[in-house]
Scaffold this motif. Structure first.
Motif, mmCIF file in Angstrom:
data_model
loop_
_atom_site.group_PDB
_atom_site.id
_atom_site.type_symbol
_atom_site.label_atom_id
_atom_site.label_comp_id
_atom_site.label_asym_id
_atom_site.label_seq_id
_atom_site.Cartn_x
_atom_site.Cartn_y
_atom_site.Cartn_z
ATOM 1 N N GLY A 151 40.850 62.547 75.069
ATOM 2 C CA GLY A 151 39.706 62.366 75.712
ATOM 3 C C GLY A 151 39.510 60.796 75.670
ATOM 4 N N VAL A 163 35.625 58.333 76.004
ATOM 5 C CA VAL A 163 34.207 57.940 76.016
ATOM 6 C C VAL A 163 33.986 56.496 76.403
ATOM 7 N N GLN A 197 29.664 58.053 79.605
ATOM 8 C CA GLN A 197 30.390 59.434 80.264
ATOM 9 C C GLN A 197 31.577 59.720 79.120
ATOM 10 N N GLY A 198 31.968 60.850 79.297
ATOM 11 C CA GLY A 198 33.079 61.171 78.455
ATOM 12 C C GLY A 198 34.101 61.732 79.540
ATOM 13 N N ALA A 199 35.335 62.060 79.501
ATOM 14 C CA ALA A 199 36.259 62.616 80.327
ATOM 15 C C ALA A 199 37.497 63.107 79.298
ATOM 16 N N TRP A 200 37.915 64.370 79.447
ATOM 17 C CA TRP A 200 38.953 64.866 78.666
ATOM 18 C C TRP A 200 40.006 65.666 79.450
ATOM 19 N N LEU A 238 35.309 69.046 72.773
ATOM 20 C CA LEU A 238 35.259 68.171 73.984
ATOM 21 C C LEU A 238 34.115 68.551 74.927
ATOM 22 N N ALA A 239 33.717 69.840 75.055
ATOM 23 C CA ALA A 239 32.498 69.907 75.886
ATOM 24 C C ALA A 239 31.364 69.483 75.234
ATOM 25 N N GLU A 288 31.186 65.865 75.879
ATOM 26 C CA GLU A 288 30.744 65.667 77.176
ATOM 27 C C GLU A 288 29.231 65.932 77.413
ATOM 28 N N CYS A 315 27.109 63.013 75.986
ATOM 29 C CA CYS A 315 26.994 61.983 76.976
ATOM 30 C C CYS A 315 26.220 62.157 78.057
ATOM 31 N N ALA A 316 26.044 63.426 78.628
ATOM 32 C CA ALA A 316 25.437 63.777 79.698
ATOM 33 C C ALA A 316 23.861 64.025 79.487
ATOM 34 N N ARG A 340 24.286 70.979 76.247
ATOM 35 C CA ARG A 340 25.594 71.163 75.554
ATOM 36 C C ARG A 340 25.697 70.272 74.265
#
Length: 127
Positions: A27, A29, A39-42, A65-66, A69, A72-73, A77
């Motif tokens: 991922g 960040v 923002q994070g993406a994985w 990883l969620a 995410e 970040c959001a 979570r």
């Protein structure tokens, strides 16, 4: 020409067995203070991860990883870490740790579109 904004990012690594020091990038960040963007993406390649450690729980890695995410959001979570300002959230996410999911070194750059840059980094460094 669009304004170029400074950003920082970390690559999130999955280190299934810390004693072996092997890892797989899973991922990214990205934080851009000027754009108020975190923002994070994985993406997890389960086969490649299992090659490092056949006993790894890939679902648990995805849950971790969620969580990143969610931090970040700023949603549920991310638990309590999601409720602090963006800069502090990035500080939390980039802090070194000795768990299965670890941030790599902080890197930086300039971009006119943080979301597009995140997609580029994910494609370049993870996929």
């Amino acid at each position: 020409m669009s304004a170029r904004l400074a950003y920082q990012y970390v690559v999130v690594r999955c280190v299934p067995r810390v004693d072996r020091e092997e890892f797989l990038n899973v991922g990214v960040v990205l934080y851009c203070q000027a754009a108020d963007y975190l923002q994070g993406a994985w993406e997890v390649d389960r086969d490649r991860l299992a090659a490092l450690d056949p006993g790894i729980d890939c679902d648990q890695v995805c849950e971790g990883l969620a969580f990143i995410e969610g931090v970040c959001a700023g949603d549920a979570r991310g638990a309590a870490a999601a409720g602090v300002p963006l800069g502090q959230r990035f500080g939390f996410l980039k802090a070194p740790r000795s768990t299965v999911l670890q941030p790599g070194p902080v890197h930086g750059g300039l971009t006119s579109d943080p979301a597009r840059q995140l997609d580029h980094l994910l494609s370049t460094l993870v996929r």
